[in-house]
Write a protein that holds these residues in place. Structure first.
Motif, mmCIF file in Angstrom:
data_model
loop_
_atom_site.group_PDB
_atom_site.id
_atom_site.type_symbol
_atom_site.label_atom_id
_atom_site.label_comp_id
_atom_site.label_asym_id
_atom_site.label_seq_id
_atom_site.Cartn_x
_atom_site.Cartn_y
_atom_site.Cartn_z
ATOM 1 N N GLN A 24 0.800 -1.218 0.000
ATOM 2 C CA GLN A 24 0.000 0.000 0.000
ATOM 3 C C GLN A 24 0.836 1.273 0.000
ATOM 4 O O GLN A 24 0.340 2.335 -0.350
ATOM 5 C CB GLN A 24 -0.925 0.023 1.216
ATOM 6 C CG GLN A 24 -2.018 -1.002 1.140
ATOM 7 C CD GLN A 24 -2.899 -0.974 2.373
ATOM 8 O OE1 GLN A 24 -2.575 -0.325 3.357
ATOM 9 N NE2 GLN A 24 -4.008 -1.677 2.323
ATOM 10 N N SER A 25 2.079 1.201 0.368
ATOM 11 C CA SER A 25 2.903 2.394 0.516
ATOM 12 C C SER A 25 3.321 2.962 -0.832
ATOM 13 O O SER A 25 3.753 2.244 -1.720
ATOM 14 C CB SER A 25 4.154 2.073 1.334
ATOM 15 O OG SER A 25 4.974 3.205 1.432
ATOM 16 N N ARG A 26 3.177 4.273 -0.971
ATOM 17 C CA ARG A 26 3.670 4.975 -2.157
ATOM 18 C C ARG A 26 5.025 5.601 -1.874
ATOM 19 O O ARG A 26 5.709 6.035 -2.788
ATOM 20 C CB ARG A 26 2.693 6.070 -2.557
ATOM 21 C CG ARG A 26 1.357 5.565 -3.000
ATOM 22 C CD ARG A 26 0.398 6.689 -3.225
ATOM 23 N NE ARG A 26 1.040 7.901 -3.688
ATOM 24 C CZ ARG A 26 0.452 8.820 -4.419
ATOM 25 N NH1 ARG A 26 -0.792 8.674 -4.759
ATOM 26 N NH2 ARG A 26 1.105 9.907 -4.788
ATOM 27 N N LEU A 27 5.385 5.685 -0.602
ATOM 28 C CA LEU A 27 6.640 6.322 -0.213
ATOM 29 C C LEU A 27 7.813 5.391 -0.468
ATOM 30 O O LEU A 27 7.709 4.178 -0.286
ATOM 31 C CB LEU A 27 6.608 6.699 1.266
ATOM 32 C CG LEU A 27 5.539 7.696 1.691
ATOM 33 C CD1 LEU A 27 5.541 7.830 3.198
ATOM 34 C CD2 LEU A 27 5.778 9.034 1.037
ATOM 35 N N ARG A 28 8.939 5.983 -0.856
ATOM 36 C CA ARG A 28 10.164 5.202 -1.011
ATOM 37 C C ARG A 28 11.351 6.071 -0.658
ATOM 38 O O ARG A 28 11.294 7.297 -0.747
ATOM 39 C CB ARG A 28 10.297 4.621 -2.408
ATOM 40 C CG ARG A 28 10.443 5.622 -3.501
ATOM 41 C CD ARG A 28 10.454 4.952 -4.884
ATOM 42 N NE ARG A 28 10.405 5.938 -5.924
ATOM 43 C CZ ARG A 28 11.461 6.523 -6.452
ATOM 44 N NH1 ARG A 28 12.660 6.187 -6.056
ATOM 45 N NH2 ARG A 28 11.331 7.425 -7.403
ATOM 46 N N VAL A 29 12.419 5.406 -0.249
ATOM 47 C CA VAL A 29 13.664 6.088 0.069
ATOM 48 C C VAL A 29 14.691 5.625 -0.956
ATOM 49 O O VAL A 29 14.740 4.447 -1.311
ATOM 50 C CB VAL A 29 14.117 5.806 1.520
ATOM 51 C CG1 VAL A 29 14.364 4.337 1.751
ATOM 52 C CG2 VAL A 29 15.342 6.606 1.878
ATOM 53 N N GLN A 30 15.471 6.559 -1.470
ATOM 54 C CA GLN A 30 16.468 6.230 -2.478
ATOM 55 C C GLN A 30 17.845 6.607 -1.966
ATOM 56 O O GLN A 30 18.077 7.733 -1.533
ATOM 57 C CB GLN A 30 16.176 6.957 -3.781
ATOM 58 C CG GLN A 30 17.073 6.507 -4.903
ATOM 59 C CD GLN A 30 16.556 6.952 -6.254
ATOM 60 O OE1 GLN A 30 15.428 7.373 -6.395
ATOM 61 N NE2 GLN A 30 17.412 6.833 -7.247
ATOM 62 N N ASN A 31 18.749 5.634 -2.028
ATOM 63 C CA ASN A 31 20.133 5.820 -1.616
ATOM 64 C C ASN A 31 20.996 5.490 -2.823
ATOM 65 O O ASN A 31 21.236 4.322 -3.115
ATOM 66 C CB ASN A 31 20.461 4.914 -0.430
ATOM 67 C CG ASN A 31 21.848 5.128 0.098
ATOM 68 O OD1 ASN A 31 22.471 6.136 -0.176
ATOM 69 N ND2 ASN A 31 22.342 4.167 0.853
ATOM 70 N N GLY A 32 21.428 6.503 -3.535
ATOM 71 C CA GLY A 32 22.185 6.280 -4.769
ATOM 72 C C GLY A 32 21.254 5.693 -5.826
ATOM 73 O O GLY A 32 20.233 6.268 -6.153
ATOM 74 N N GLU A 33 21.578 4.514 -6.323
ATOM 75 C CA GLU A 33 20.739 3.836 -7.320
ATOM 76 C C GLU A 33 19.740 2.887 -6.668
ATOM 77 O O GLU A 33 18.816 2.416 -7.320
ATOM 78 C CB GLU A 33 21.627 3.055 -8.305
ATOM 79 C CG GLU A 33 22.544 3.935 -9.130
ATOM 80 C CD GLU A 33 21.792 4.885 -10.033
ATOM 81 O OE1 GLU A 33 20.783 4.480 -10.641
ATOM 82 O OE2 GLU A 33 22.203 6.057 -10.108
ATOM 83 N N GLU A 34 19.917 2.579 -5.398
ATOM 84 C CA GLU A 34 19.049 1.651 -4.683
ATOM 85 C C GLU A 34 17.804 2.363 -4.168
ATOM 86 O O GLU A 34 17.881 3.499 -3.706
ATOM 87 C CB GLU A 34 19.794 1.026 -3.499
ATOM 88 C CG GLU A 34 21.043 0.277 -3.898
ATOM 89 C CD GLU A 34 20.737 -1.016 -4.628
ATOM 90 O OE1 GLU A 34 19.741 -1.670 -4.296
ATOM 91 O OE2 GLU A 34 21.507 -1.354 -5.545
ATOM 92 N N SER A 35 16.646 1.678 -4.220
ATOM 93 C CA SER A 35 15.390 2.248 -3.761
ATOM 94 C C SER A 35 14.673 1.232 -2.882
ATOM 95 O O SER A 35 14.645 0.038 -3.201
ATOM 96 C CB SER A 35 14.530 2.610 -4.970
ATOM 97 O OG SER A 35 13.320 3.165 -4.550
ATOM 98 N N TYR A 36 14.076 1.694 -1.764
ATOM 99 C CA TYR A 36 13.401 0.820 -0.804
ATOM 100 C C TYR A 36 12.054 1.420 -0.441
ATOM 101 O O TYR A 36 11.928 2.632 -0.283
ATOM 102 C CB TYR A 36 14.244 0.662 0.473
ATOM 103 C CG TYR A 36 15.659 0.239 0.204
ATOM 104 C CD1 TYR A 36 15.975 -1.077 -0.062
ATOM 105 C CD2 TYR A 36 16.678 1.182 0.186
ATOM 106 C CE1 TYR A 36 17.281 -1.461 -0.322
ATOM 107 C CE2 TYR A 36 17.986 0.806 -0.075
ATOM 108 C CZ TYR A 36 18.279 -0.514 -0.331
ATOM 109 O OH TYR A 36 19.569 -0.881 -0.597
ATOM 110 N N LYS A 37 11.032 0.553 -0.282
ATOM 111 C CA LYS A 37 9.701 0.997 0.134
ATOM 112 C C LYS A 37 9.714 1.419 1.588
ATOM 113 O O LYS A 37 10.284 0.747 2.437
ATOM 114 C CB LYS A 37 8.684 -0.136 -0.028
ATOM 115 C CG LYS A 37 8.319 -0.422 -1.447
ATOM 116 C CD LYS A 37 7.161 0.430 -1.836
ATOM 117 C CE LYS A 37 6.604 -0.068 -3.159
ATOM 118 N NZ LYS A 37 5.371 0.565 -3.481
#
Length: 116
Positions: A24-37
């Motif tokens: 359900q989450s639309r939020l994500r965190v991006q660290n460089g090229e990596e992305s996490y919900k």
């Protein structure tokens, strides 16, 4: 009546809740090229699923779908209930235009029309 649940059932319920939050989450965190919900977000931090999250630290970008929300300096705070929690050391809201270093005149023209 007993409120005791076997360890396997507790783990299954926790995994189901995390999977639902992740879906359900639309939020994500991006660290460089990596992305996490992002599972949850609050005023001074956020949480990511433990199996998804490495030990993030440093400068990251937070997004809501495709919209850039903020850039933050984070540090890992704790692990619990299948979530890795991070706290903001600094969080700066993202702007869609560059800041100006002068006072804008409200009566200034918005654009120029060509001479015909």
């Amino acid at each position: 009546m007993s409120t005791f649940l076997p360890k396997d059932v507790e783990d299954g319920l926790r995994d189901a809740v995390i999977a639902n939050q992740r879906r359900q989450s639309r939020l994500r965190v991006q660290n460089g090229e990596e992305s996490y919900k992002v599972l949850k977000m609050w005023s001074n931090g956020f949480s990511v699923a433990t199996e998804d999250a490495p030990h993030l630290r440093g400068l990251v970008d937070l997004y809501d779908a495709g919209r850039h929300l903020s850039q933050a300096l984070i540090v890992a705070s704790e692990v619990g209930d299948g979530e890795m929690r991070y706290e903001f050391k600094r969080s700066t809201l993202a702007a869609d235009k560059a800041p100006v270093d002068f006072a804008e005149d409200p009566s200034a023209p918005v654009g120029l029309l060509p001479r015909l």
